[in-house]
Design an enzyme around this catalytic site. Structure first.
Site: not given
Ligand SMILES: *Cc1c(COP(=O)(O)O)cnc(C)c1O
Length: 378
Positions: A40, A164, A217, A263, A309-311
């Protein structure tokens, strides 16, 4: 998005390291457990497509993303057979798109199942909220009802069930154990387990084993960063950070005592000082709080002075360097490191945020460790 291809500021991603992190984790997992690479947010700033390719080559068998568009991007780029799970909410009106591209969605609210308009088959992972308090159904009754409703709609398949953890990256396991217990209770109410059962993020997969699960995951650890500094000293293997960020000095000059920089003219030279201007700024994700932190030049620390700064940013040099000298913002320089954790510490945040903030304007260069030595002799 306009990418800065013609600017000497760049991210290097070492794909060999990403593969190593995956393979090191895979070796520790029970045989029936596979790794789904969490890609992601543009693979935590590393670049979704290149990371997905490397992860697949290293043995990852599925992907997790946060939003439907990320899943579609993977399908469009040739990841056609691997399961892709959207961890966040998918809008009801987009369900046909998810079904068409065989993208698995997270079911967290029973109302979502009402009046779905689509043809074909949709794979569902039921999310159980065991204590994270974010997405998920909470009670056994809801779980039973959800499974019943999915069974009664021939277009839907219950492909997975998951939860989770809120505290998997902490040493204190009391809250974690409560979540485990709730999830176990839920699993026991099922007549038949779905194909995929998963609970582990990086922290959990590195520290604990769950025999009833068959997917992890794997996110932050795949990129070679620790899920938290608290558990950095108890990780089962050394993580190899994949991302480095470099730039080059575009101007070098000498200040007189009392001269000001940037700045607000907030920085004042205490003595005669050499400074350099670097072509990177907050629009690239180097936010204003980086001021006071340091970068590396040939292993030597140089402070970021004045306002970001921005850049552009300005650094104070220990002595004169030639224009074009390479500067390390994240990564290694002559054996010295600046890690995303060092930066996170200065910014009062976590390494995840440091890397996700790096904007799309930064060009990303991909290489393998073997190439690195020739490519970029810093
Ligand atoms: C982002 C996410 C993960 C991965 O987590 P890490 O700590 O980066 O391994 C796993 N499960 C869910 C639901 C997440 O949103």
């Amino acid at each position: 998005m306009v990418v800065g291809w013609h600017r000497d500021t760049w991210i290097e991603v070492d794909l060999t390291r990403i593969k190593k992190n995956i393979q090191n984790e895979q070796k520790r997992l029970p045989e029936n457990t596979s790794i789904w690479a969490v890609v992601k947010a543009n693979a935590y700033g590393h670049g979704i497509i290149e990371v997905a390719k490397a992860a697949k080559e290293a043995g990852a068998t599925g992907f997790c993303v946060a939003i439907l568009d990320e899943a579609l991007a993977l399908r469009e780029n040739g990841f056609l057979d691997m399961p892709i799970l959207v961890l966040g909410a998918v809008r009801k009106e987009d369900v046909a798109l998810a079904a068409k591209f065989q993208i698995s969605i997270t079911l967290f609210d029973l109302n979502w199942l009402e009046d779905l308009v689509f043809d074909g088959n949709l794979n569902i992972h039921l999310k159980v909220d065991t204590g994270m308090g974010r997405l998920g159904v909470r009670s056994k009754e809801e779980v039973v009802k959800a499974i019943h409703q999915v069974k009664n709609d021939h277009r839907l398949s219950l492909e997975g069930i998951f939860t989770h953890f809120a505290t998997a990256d902490q040493k204190d396991m009391s809250y974690f154990n409560k979540q485990i217990q709730r999830f176990d209770e839920i699993l026991q109410t099922l007549d038949k387990k779905p194909r995929y059962v998963h609970v582990a993020n990086s922290a959990d997969s590195l520290l604990h084993e769950h025999l009833e699960c068959n997917v992890v995951r794997f996110g932050i650890a795949m990129y070679g960063l620790t899920p938290s500094t608290e558990i950095a000293d108890i990780l089962p293997f050394k993580l190899a950070p994949a991302l480095s960020l470099y730039t080059k000095m575009v101007q070098v000059k000498k200040l007189k005592k009392g001269d000001h920089v940037s700045y607000g003219a907030t920085y004042t030279a205490k003595n005669e000082e050499w400074i350099a201007t670097l072509p990177i700024g907050y629009a690239d994700g180097i936010i204003r709080h980086y001021s006071g932190f340091h970068v590396l030049i040939n292993g030597i620390k140089a402070e970021i002075i004045g306002r970001v700064c921005m850049d552009q940013i300005t650094i104070r040099l220990p002595y004169e360097f030639p224009v074009g000298t390479v500067v390390t913002i994240i990564g290694e320089s002559s054996g010295v490191q600046v890690s995303a954790d060092d930066i996170a510490d200065h910014l009062n945040t976590i390494n995840y945020e440091v890397i996700c903030m790096l904007s799309e304007r930064l060009k990303r260069i991909y290489q393998t460790s073997e190439q690195k030595d020739e490519f970029h002799p810093i």
